[in-house]
Design an enzyme around this catalytic site. Structure first.
Site, PDB file in Angstrom:
ATOM      1  N   ASN A   1      16.977 -12.468  15.092  1.00 27.73           N
ATOM      2  CA  ASN A   1      16.128 -13.711  15.495  1.00 27.73           C
ATOM      3  C   ASN A   1      16.130 -14.353  16.848  1.00 27.73           C
ATOM      4  OD1 ASN A   1      13.942 -15.614  15.438  1.00 27.73           O
ATOM      5  ND2 ASN A   1      14.635 -16.132  13.322  1.00 27.73           N
TER       6      ASN A   1
ATOM      7  N   LYS B   1      19.657 -16.250  15.863  1.00 28.16           N
ATOM      8  CA  LYS B   1      20.275 -16.008  14.656  1.00 28.16           C
ATOM      9  C   LYS B   1      20.460 -14.289  14.345  1.00 28.16           C
ATOM     10  CE  LYS B   1      17.533 -19.885  12.700  1.00 28.16           C
ATOM     11  NZ  LYS B   1      16.391 -20.030  12.169  1.00 28.16           N
TER      12      LYS B   1
ATOM     13  N   HIS C   1       4.693 -16.517  10.348  1.00 31.41           N
ATOM     14  CA  HIS C   1       5.402 -16.474   9.009  1.00 31.41           C
ATOM     15  C   HIS C   1       5.200 -15.408   8.175  1.00 31.41           C
ATOM     16  CE1 HIS C   1       6.285 -21.130   9.101  1.00 31.41           C
ATOM     17  NE2 HIS C   1       7.209 -20.573   9.705  1.00 31.41           N
TER      18      HIS C   1
ATOM     19  N   GLY D   1       9.488 -25.111   5.625  1.00 35.41           N
ATOM     20  CA  GLY D   1      10.496 -25.055   6.270  1.00 35.41           C
ATOM     21  C   GLY D   1      10.598 -25.943   7.362  1.00 35.41           C
ATOM     22  N   ASN D   2      11.403 -25.876   8.213  1.00 34.26           N
ATOM     23  CA  ASN D   2      11.279 -26.584   9.828  1.00 34.26           C
ATOM     24  C   ASN D   2       9.767 -26.424  10.218  1.00 34.26           C
ATOM     25  OD1 ASN D   2      12.164 -28.591  11.241  1.00 34.26           O
ATOM     26  ND2 ASN D   2      12.927 -27.036  12.564  1.00 34.26           N
TER      27      ASN D   2
ATOM     28  N   ARG E   1       6.141 -30.467  14.523  1.00 39.86           N
ATOM     29  CA  ARG E   1       4.947 -30.059  15.049  1.00 39.86           C
ATOM     30  C   ARG E   1       3.740 -30.542  14.463  1.00 39.86           C
ATOM     31  NH1 ARG E   1       6.164 -23.690  14.194  1.00 39.86           N
ATOM     32  NH2 ARG E   1       7.704 -23.709  15.310  1.00 39.86           N
TER      33      ARG E   1
ATOM     34  N   MET F   1      13.960 -32.977   6.535  1.00 35.34           N
ATOM     35  CA  MET F   1      13.269 -33.467   5.387  1.00 35.34           C
ATOM     36  C   MET F   1      14.074 -34.198   4.446  1.00 35.34           C
ATOM     37  SD  MET F   1      10.501 -34.224   3.707  1.00 35.34           S
ATOM     38  CE  MET F   1       9.136 -33.301   4.111  1.00 35.34           C
ATOM     39  N   ARG F   2      15.384 -33.512   4.302  1.00 34.39           N
ATOM     40  CA  ARG F   2      16.565 -33.909   3.321  1.00 34.39           C
ATOM     41  C   ARG F   2      16.934 -35.228   3.875  1.00 34.39           C
ATOM     42  NH1 ARG F   2      20.861 -29.543   2.838  1.00 34.39           N
ATOM     43  NH2 ARG F   2      20.022 -29.393   4.896  1.00 34.39           N
TER      44      ARG F   2
ATOM     45  N   ILE G   1      12.168 -26.522   2.405  1.00 34.32           N
ATOM     46  CA  ILE G   1      11.812 -27.897   1.483  1.00 34.32           C
ATOM     47  C   ILE G   1      11.240 -26.984   0.149  1.00 34.32           C
ATOM     48  CG2 ILE G   1      10.240 -29.476   1.594  1.00 34.32           C
ATOM     49  CD1 ILE G   1      10.184 -29.413   4.684  1.00 34.32           C
TER      50      ILE G   1
ATOM     51  N   GLU H   1      11.810 -24.351  -1.449  1.00 31.60           N
ATOM     52  CA  GLU H   1      12.748 -24.125  -2.396  1.00 31.60           C
ATOM     53  C   GLU H   1      13.686 -24.968  -2.932  1.00 31.60           C
ATOM     54  OE1 GLU H   1      14.893 -20.729  -0.481  1.00 31.60           O
ATOM     55  OE2 GLU H   1      12.857 -19.926   0.291  1.00 31.60           O
TER      56      GLU H   1
ATOM     57  N   GLU I   1      13.263 -13.323   4.877  1.00 29.38           N
ATOM     58  CA  GLU I   1      12.664 -12.664   5.844  1.00 29.38           C
ATOM     59  C   GLU I   1      13.720 -11.497   6.798  1.00 29.38           C
ATOM     60  OE1 GLU I   1      10.344 -15.561   8.647  1.00 29.38           O
ATOM     61  OE2 GLU I   1      11.717 -16.701   7.480  1.00 29.38           O
TER      62      GLU I   1
HETATM   63  P1  AMP Z   1      14.285 -23.771   6.788  1.00 31.44           P
HETATM   64  O1  AMP Z   1      13.501 -23.843   8.126  1.00 31.44           O
HETATM   65  O2  AMP Z   1      13.374 -22.902   5.591  1.00 31.44           O
HETATM   66  O3  AMP Z   1      15.474 -23.449   7.015  1.00 31.44           O
HETATM   67  O4  AMP Z   1      14.250 -25.467   6.186  1.00 31.44           O
HETATM   68  C1  AMP Z   1      14.460 -26.609   6.859  1.00 31.44           C
HETATM   69  C2  AMP Z   1      13.972 -27.722   6.018  1.00 31.44           C
HETATM   70  O5  AMP Z   1      14.446 -27.815   4.667  1.00 31.44           O
HETATM   71  C3  AMP Z   1      14.783 -28.909   6.629  1.00 31.44           C
HETATM   72  O6  AMP Z   1      13.818 -29.991   6.888  1.00 31.44           O
HETATM   73  C4  AMP Z   1      15.636 -29.317   5.439  1.00 31.44           C
HETATM   74  O7  AMP Z   1      15.925 -30.758   5.558  1.00 31.44           O
HETATM   75  C5  AMP Z   1      14.660 -29.120   4.427  1.00 31.44           C
HETATM   76  N1  AMP Z   1      15.629 -29.013   3.206  1.00 31.44           N
HETATM   77  C6  AMP Z   1      16.778 -28.147   2.958  1.00 31.44           C
HETATM   78  N2  AMP Z   1      17.425 -28.340   1.659  1.00 31.44           N
HETATM   79  C7  AMP Z   1      16.612 -29.382   1.379  1.00 31.44           C
HETATM   80  C8  AMP Z   1      16.667 -30.440   0.024  1.00 31.44           C
HETATM   81  N3  AMP Z   1      17.560 -30.158  -0.847  1.00 31.44           N
HETATM   82  N4  AMP Z   1      15.990 -31.342  -0.230  1.00 31.44           N
HETATM   83  C9  AMP Z   1      14.941 -31.525   0.893  1.00 31.44           C
HETATM   84  N5  AMP Z   1      14.683 -30.897   1.825  1.00 31.44           N
HETATM   85  C10 AMP Z   1      15.416 -29.901   2.042  1.00 31.44           C
END
Ligand code: AMP
Length: 410
Positions: A7, A14, A187, A217-218, A248, A291-292, A340, A342, A394
């Site tokens: 990717n 990645k 996506h 996700g992001n 975004r 988000m975390r 987010i 999941e 993916e």
């Molecule tokens: P991705 O792009 O699918 O890897 O997702 C990244 C996003 O998922 C970021 O904003 C992370 O902060 C969020 N994320 C991962 N684990 C958690 C969690 N336990 N609680 C809230 N957001 C999370």
């Protein structure tokens, strides 16, 4: 077979190395052998590599460009002891995530010179993304030789089934005719994988899959999948449209561009960068796109703007869910996926709060139990529509598509 999944982004690369073949796909017995990521390509890069089941190896070194990044990855793979990989010759094919396939590609393809040219033609539709994909494909040819099979799996392909009423913008039709200005959606590999898993879990034929999938996700997007096909999705000509994302903005009034340009003295290009890189959760909170971290900030210090960013994020998703329930005339399931989707019961609960009127309700204890990649139903027994969590993958779908293409099974 051992498939290297790549990717390639503008400043990151990645990878996953996945052992799979037609039999393993059938038995859901594919095996990830190694994975990693190189960040900040173009300067002092950060490398995170891991053989499956072992500790992550973290290092830093200057990496100029995608070919140098791929060189670092292949050298690392060669130096590891990975089951079935004695040297690079044990890698049988490479599968690429390619962001934009335009109207040209409605499914994954093996990469020939013609395909590479068609991906290059899509650069004008995705100037931020497709150039890196092209460089990745060329770098693989340099390192492994042209004979190694390479597959392109497009983010846009799954959404090529959108009907005209969903993909056309209400702007002069000639702009579509002349320049292919339309909604493409992204996506697609994630939405397709999640819909496929839903089908496997419920043991139903593809044409009976009627679901709304949320990739949060992001980057974030939502898809309406009817009869197994994507019939609407929130991202548009580019991945900027739709939901609020990490950096975004998602949807906004197009007149804002001219207004900000006049007020701030920015060019259209600078504003587009601002909407892509400095907006969303980061822009509203002024803190982070993660988000975390925002949830922790809101809970620990009650930060007003962290709360606002989270509320706007969830509100936008709820509004889209309402719209897609109407677009689909009802759905069998609402499926959460992505980092987010999941992992955050709190965000899922905030999003579903506004679905109560529809009779769609979350089960609090099931919701809090489904984190860290745990798949399952999180709605109450009497919810009008099921809500569930299905972790996306993916890379696995890219590896599987690559194998199927090699054996002519797509
Ligand atoms: P991705 O792009 O699918 O890897 O997702 C990244 C996003 O998922 C970021 O904003 C992370 O902060 C969020 N994320 C991962 N684990 C958690 C969690 N336990 N609680 C809230 N957001 C999370």
């Amino acid at each position: 077979m051992n498939i290297l999944v790549l990717n390639c982004g503008s400043s990151s690369l990645k990878f996953q190395l996945i052992a799979t073949d037609l039999e393993r796909i059938e038995q859901n017995a594919d095996q990830r052998l190694a994975s990693g990521m190189i960040d900040r390509i173009g300067g002092a890069a950060i490398l995170n590599f891991a053989v499956e089941g072992q500790m992550m190896e973290k290092s830093a070194m200057p990496i100029r460009d995608i070919p140098s990044a791929l060189d670092a990855i292949t050298k690392w793979i060669s130096a590891q002891s990975i089951e079935g990989i004695n040297n690079l010759g044990d890698i049988d094919a490479v599968g690429h995530r390619v962001v934009h396939g335009g109207e040209h590609f409605s499914k994954s393809v093996l990469i020939s010179d013609d395909v590479l040219r068609a991906i290059e033609d899509c650069i004008e539709l995705a100037p931020l993304h497709n150039p890196a994909n092209v460089k990745g494909i060329q770098a693989v040819r340099e390192i492994f030789g042209k004979a190694l099979p390479q597959a392109a799996v497009f983010d846009t392909a799954f959404h090529q089934t959108l009907p005209e009423k969903a993909f056309l913008y209400a702007i002069p039709y000639q702009l579509y005719r002349r320049h292919k200005v339309r909604r493409y959606g992204f996506h697609g590999t994630s939405h397709r994988y999640v819909a496929y898993q839903y089908r496997m879990i419920n043991n139903i034929p593809r044409e009976n899959v009627n679901v709304i999938t949320l990739h949060l996700g992001n980057g974030c997007s939502i898809a309406a999948i009817k009869g197994g096909n994507s019939i609407d999705t929130s991202m548009g000509l580019t991945p900027l449209e739709g939901l609020v994302m990490g950096t975004r903005s998602g949807d906004l009034d197009a007149a804002i561009l001219e207004f900000i340009s006049a007020k701030e003295g920015l060019t259209i290009h600078e504003i587009e960068m601002l909407l892509n890189k400095q907006s969303g959760l980061l822009g509203i909170s002024g803190l982070t796109n993660d988000m975390r971290e925002l949830l922790a900030e809101m809970e620990e210090s009650g930060d007003r703007r962290a709360r606002l960013a989270i509320e706007i994020f969830c509100y936008r998703v709820s509004k889209y869910l309402g719209a897609y329930l109407a677009a689909m005339n009802g759905t069998d399931s609402i499926i959460f996926a992505g980092g987010i989707g999941e992992n955050s019961p709190k965000i899922r609960a905030m999003i579903c709060e506004n679905l109560k009127w529809f009779g769609i309700t979350l089960d609090e204890s099931k919701n809090s139990a489904h984190v860290g990649g745990r798949e399952g139903v999180i709605s109450t027994e009497d919810s009008r529509t099921e809500i569930c969590v299905i972790p996306t993958n993916e890379e696995l779908l890219i590896a599987r598509d690559t194998v199927r293409l090699i054996f002519n099974k797509i």
